[in-house]
Write a protein that holds these residues in place. Structure first.
Motif, PDB file in Angstrom:
ATOM      1  N   ALA A  11       0.875  -1.174   0.000  1.00 26.08           N
ATOM      2  CA  ALA A  11       0.000   0.000   0.000  1.00 26.08           C
ATOM      3  C   ALA A  11       0.912   1.223   0.000  1.00 26.08           C
ATOM      4  CB  ALA A  11      -0.911   0.017   1.222  1.00 26.08           C
ATOM      5  N   THR A  12       0.622   2.163  -0.889  1.00 27.24           N
ATOM      6  CA  THR A  12       1.450   3.366  -1.014  1.00 27.24           C
ATOM      7  C   THR A  12       0.699   4.576  -0.479  1.00 27.24           C
ATOM      8  OG1 THR A  12       0.610   3.803  -3.235  1.00 27.24           O
ATOM      9  CG2 THR A  12       2.621   2.464  -3.060  1.00 27.24           C
ATOM     10  N   GLY A  13       1.459   5.596  -0.116  1.00 29.48           N
ATOM     11  CA  GLY A  13       0.850   6.830   0.369  1.00 29.48           C
ATOM     12  C   GLY A  13       1.782   7.992   0.178  1.00 29.48           C
ATOM     13  N   GLN A  14       1.258   9.178   0.422  1.00 27.29           N
ATOM     14  CA  GLN A  14       2.076  10.384   0.272  1.00 27.29           C
ATOM     15  C   GLN A  14       1.468  11.526   1.068  1.00 27.29           C
ATOM     16  OE1 GLN A  14       1.588  10.946  -4.020  1.00 27.29           O
ATOM     17  NE2 GLN A  14       0.471  12.835  -3.563  1.00 27.29           N
ATOM     18  N   CYS A  15       2.263  12.576   1.230  1.00 26.65           N
ATOM     19  CA  CYS A  15       1.797  13.790   1.893  1.00 26.65           C
ATOM     20  C   CYS A  15       0.988  14.632   0.903  1.00 26.65           C
ATOM     21  CB  CYS A  15       2.984  14.584   2.426  1.00 26.65           C
ATOM     22  SG  CYS A  15       4.077  15.230   1.139  1.00 26.65           S
ATOM     23  N   PHE A  22       5.697   7.020   0.632  1.00 26.21           N
ATOM     24  CA  PHE A  22       6.071   5.857   1.425  1.00 26.21           C
ATOM     25  C   PHE A  22       5.253   4.658   0.988  1.00 26.21           C
ATOM     26  CE2 PHE A  22       2.802   8.247   3.563  1.00 26.21           C
ATOM     27  CZ  PHE A  22       1.832   7.285   3.807  1.00 26.21           C
ATOM     28  N   GLU A  23       5.609   3.500   1.525  1.00 26.67           N
ATOM     29  CA  GLU A  23       4.845   2.287   1.279  1.00 26.67           C
ATOM     30  C   GLU A  23       4.988   1.361   2.474  1.00 26.67           C
ATOM     31  OE1 GLU A  23       6.594   0.868  -2.363  1.00 26.67           O
ATOM     32  OE2 GLU A  23       8.145  -0.277  -1.292  1.00 26.67           O
ATOM     33  N   ILE A  24       3.993   0.488   2.625  1.00 29.56           N
ATOM     34  CA  ILE A  24       4.068  -0.562   3.632  1.00 29.56           C
ATOM     35  C   ILE A  24       3.705  -1.876   2.959  1.00 29.56           C
ATOM     36  CG2 ILE A  24       3.487   0.958   5.574  1.00 29.56           C
ATOM     37  CD1 ILE A  24       0.673  -0.444   5.582  1.00 29.56           C
ATOM     38  N   ASP A  25       4.209  -2.938   3.523  1.00 25.41           N
ATOM     39  CA  ASP A  25       3.766  -4.264   3.114  1.00 25.41           C
ATOM     40  C   ASP A  25       2.421  -4.500   3.798  1.00 25.41           C
ATOM     41  OD1 ASP A  25       6.160  -4.704   1.750  1.00 25.41           O
ATOM     42  OD2 ASP A  25       7.131  -5.566   3.525  1.00 25.41           O
ATOM     43  N   VAL A  26       1.464  -5.001   3.039  1.00 27.53           N
ATOM     44  CA  VAL A  26       0.162  -5.308   3.615  1.00 27.53           C
ATOM     45  C   VAL A  26       0.023  -6.815   3.780  1.00 27.53           C
ATOM     46  CG1 VAL A  26      -0.958  -3.220   2.772  1.00 27.53           C
ATOM     47  CG2 VAL A  26      -0.988  -5.244   1.349  1.00 27.53           C
ATOM     48  N   SER A  83       8.095  18.745   5.876  1.00 30.11           N
ATOM     49  CA  SER A  83       8.514  20.118   6.186  1.00 30.11           C
ATOM     50  C   SER A  83       8.002  21.120   5.160  1.00 30.11           C
ATOM     51  CB  SER A  83      10.037  20.191   6.287  1.00 30.11           C
ATOM     52  OG  SER A  83      10.622  19.825   5.045  1.00 30.11           O
ATOM     53  N   HIS A  84       7.485  20.652   4.035  1.00 35.88           N
ATOM     54  CA  HIS A  84       6.970  21.562   3.003  1.00 35.88           C
ATOM     55  C   HIS A  84       5.490  21.871   3.201  1.00 35.88           C
ATOM     56  CE1 HIS A  84      10.607  21.615   0.512  1.00 35.88           C
ATOM     57  NE2 HIS A  84      10.764  20.378   0.957  1.00 35.88           N
ATOM     58  N   CYS A  85       4.669  20.831   3.395  1.00 39.70           N
ATOM     59  CA  CYS A  85       3.217  21.060   3.483  1.00 39.70           C
ATOM     60  C   CYS A  85       2.650  20.812   4.874  1.00 39.70           C
ATOM     61  CB  CYS A  85       2.469  20.198   2.456  1.00 39.70           C
ATOM     62  SG  CYS A  85       2.600  18.417   2.746  1.00 39.70           S
ATOM     63  N   GLY A  86       3.433  20.234   5.790  1.00 38.37           N
ATOM     64  CA  GLY A  86       2.987  20.027   7.161  1.00 38.37           C
ATOM     65  C   GLY A  86       2.195  18.751   7.411  1.00 38.37           C
ATOM     66  N   THR A  87       2.011  17.920   6.398  1.00 37.37           N
ATOM     67  CA  THR A  87       1.237  16.687   6.572  1.00 37.37           C
ATOM     68  C   THR A  87       1.904  15.768   7.598  1.00 37.37           C
ATOM     69  OG1 THR A  87       0.466  16.767   4.285  1.00 37.37           O
ATOM     70  CG2 THR A  87       0.339  14.630   5.391  1.00 37.37           C
ATOM     71  N   PRO A  88       1.151  15.316   8.620  1.00 40.96           N
ATOM     72  CA  PRO A  88       1.701  14.322   9.543  1.00 40.96           C
ATOM     73  C   PRO A  88       1.939  13.012   8.784  1.00 40.96           C
ATOM     74  CG  PRO A  88      -0.355  15.255  10.390  1.00 40.96           C
ATOM     75  CD  PRO A  88      -0.219  15.698   8.972  1.00 40.96           C
ATOM     76  N   ILE A  89       3.139  12.454   8.868  1.00 40.63           N
ATOM     77  CA  ILE A  89       3.480  11.234   8.136  1.00 40.63           C
ATOM     78  C   ILE A  89       3.461  10.013   9.050  1.00 40.63           C
ATOM     79  CG2 ILE A  89       5.243  10.059   6.745  1.00 40.63           C
ATOM     80  CD1 ILE A  89       3.965  12.453   5.310  1.00 40.63           C
ATOM     81  N   ILE A 102       0.935   5.331  10.955  1.00 43.33           N
ATOM     82  CA  ILE A 102       0.777   6.216   9.808  1.00 43.33           C
ATOM     83  C   ILE A 102      -0.692   6.614   9.683  1.00 43.33           C
ATOM     84  CG2 ILE A 102       1.200   6.457   7.325  1.00 43.33           C
ATOM     85  CD1 ILE A 102       2.648   3.422   8.534  1.00 43.33           C
ATOM     86  N   PRO A 103      -0.997   7.896   9.434  1.00 38.91           N
ATOM     87  CA  PRO A 103      -2.395   8.285   9.240  1.00 38.91           C
ATOM     88  C   PRO A 103      -3.021   7.514   8.071  1.00 38.91           C
ATOM     89  CG  PRO A 103      -1.035  10.221   9.584  1.00 38.91           C
ATOM     90  CD  PRO A 103      -0.101   9.061   9.396  1.00 38.91           C
ATOM     91  N   ARG A 104      -4.164   6.898   8.308  1.00 40.89           N
ATOM     92  CA  ARG A 104      -4.835   6.074   7.299  1.00 40.89           C
ATOM     93  C   ARG A 104      -5.188   6.881   6.054  1.00 40.89           C
ATOM     94  NH1 ARG A 104      -6.160   4.030   3.497  1.00 40.89           N
ATOM     95  NH2 ARG A 104      -7.597   2.318   3.130  1.00 40.89           N
ATOM     96  N   ALA A 105      -5.526   8.136   6.223  1.00 39.05           N
ATOM     97  CA  ALA A 105      -5.968   8.976   5.107  1.00 39.05           C
ATOM     98  C   ALA A 105      -4.886   9.210   4.055  1.00 39.05           C
ATOM     99  CB  ALA A 105      -6.469  10.317   5.637  1.00 39.05           C
ATOM    100  N   LEU A 106      -3.637   8.927   4.365  1.00 38.75           N
ATOM    101  CA  LEU A 106      -2.549   9.167   3.416  1.00 38.75           C
ATOM    102  C   LEU A 106      -2.375   8.044   2.403  1.00 38.75           C
ATOM    103  CD1 LEU A 106       0.192  10.616   5.784  1.00 38.75           C
ATOM    104  CD2 LEU A 106      -1.642  11.815   4.576  1.00 38.75           C
ATOM    105  N   PHE A 107      -2.999   6.899   2.652  1.00 40.61           N
ATOM    106  CA  PHE A 107      -2.823   5.741   1.767  1.00 40.61           C
ATOM    107  C   PHE A 107      -3.700   5.827   0.527  1.00 40.61           C
ATOM    108  CE2 PHE A 107      -1.159   4.041   5.712  1.00 40.61           C
ATOM    109  CZ  PHE A 107      -0.054   3.318   5.276  1.00 40.61           C
TER     110      PHE A 107
END
Length: 167
Positions: A11-15, A22-26, A83-89, A102-107
């Motif tokens: 599963a991939t995600g971004q700010c 980033f990515e995680i193994d699911v 550091s650019h947009c402030g998104t919690p990672i 990791i915040p679920r909404a970023l995936f």
């Protein structure tokens, strides 16, 4: 020691600005809703929904240098954000040194876990939405609202209408 399950995918995600990806193994380890004051303030929201992953199954794929880290001196909880947009990672706790949250909404994809748990539910705010029925707001497409519950008057009498006997 139990052996970790093999990864079933990624599963991939971004700010918000896309600089950190980033990515995680699911499947992820677990998922939950956090109602604590710290998560409310870190996200600027009623609560935050997180996915927990083993650190060894989490990878920053781009933008590692754009991450900024904040550590609470009292709790030793560390939160990293773009550091650019402030998104919690992510955030890390000392009691789970092998985990990253990791915040679920970023995936972009499913993470293999549904958020079935609520942490710090005693800190749920009275203004937070808890699933009450919502109806469309006439004249505003895409906007819904929670109708206030009006108390019905006994007998349907209008308190401002004079009775015939009083006229």
């Amino acid at each position: 020691m139990a052996k970790a399950a093999a990864a079933a995918g990624i599963a991939t995600g971004q700010c918000l600005c896309g600089k950190v990806a980033f990515e995680i193994d699911v499947p992820a380890r677990w998922a939950w809703h956090d109602h604590s004051a710290a998560s409310r303030r870190a996200h600027g929201a009623a609560y935050a929904t997180y996915v927990g992953s083993w650190k060894k199954r989490f990878r920053i794929t781009s933008g590692k240098t754009a991450l900024t880290r904040y550590e609470d001196k009292a709790t030793k909880i560390a939160r990293s954000f773009c550091s650019h947009c402030g998104t919690p990672i992510m955030y890390e706790r000392p009691r789970g040194p092998h985990m990253v949250n990791i915040p679920r909404a970023l995936f972009n994809e499913r993470t293999g876990r549904q958020p079935l748990y609520h942490i710090a539910i005693e800190e749920l705010q009275e203004w937070a939405y808890t699933g009450e029925p919502l109806v469309p707001l006439k004249g505003f497409p895409g906007v819904v609202w929670q109708r206030s519950k009006r108390k019905k008057r006994a007998g349907g009498d209008d308190p401002f209408e004079l009775g015939r006997e009083e006229m």
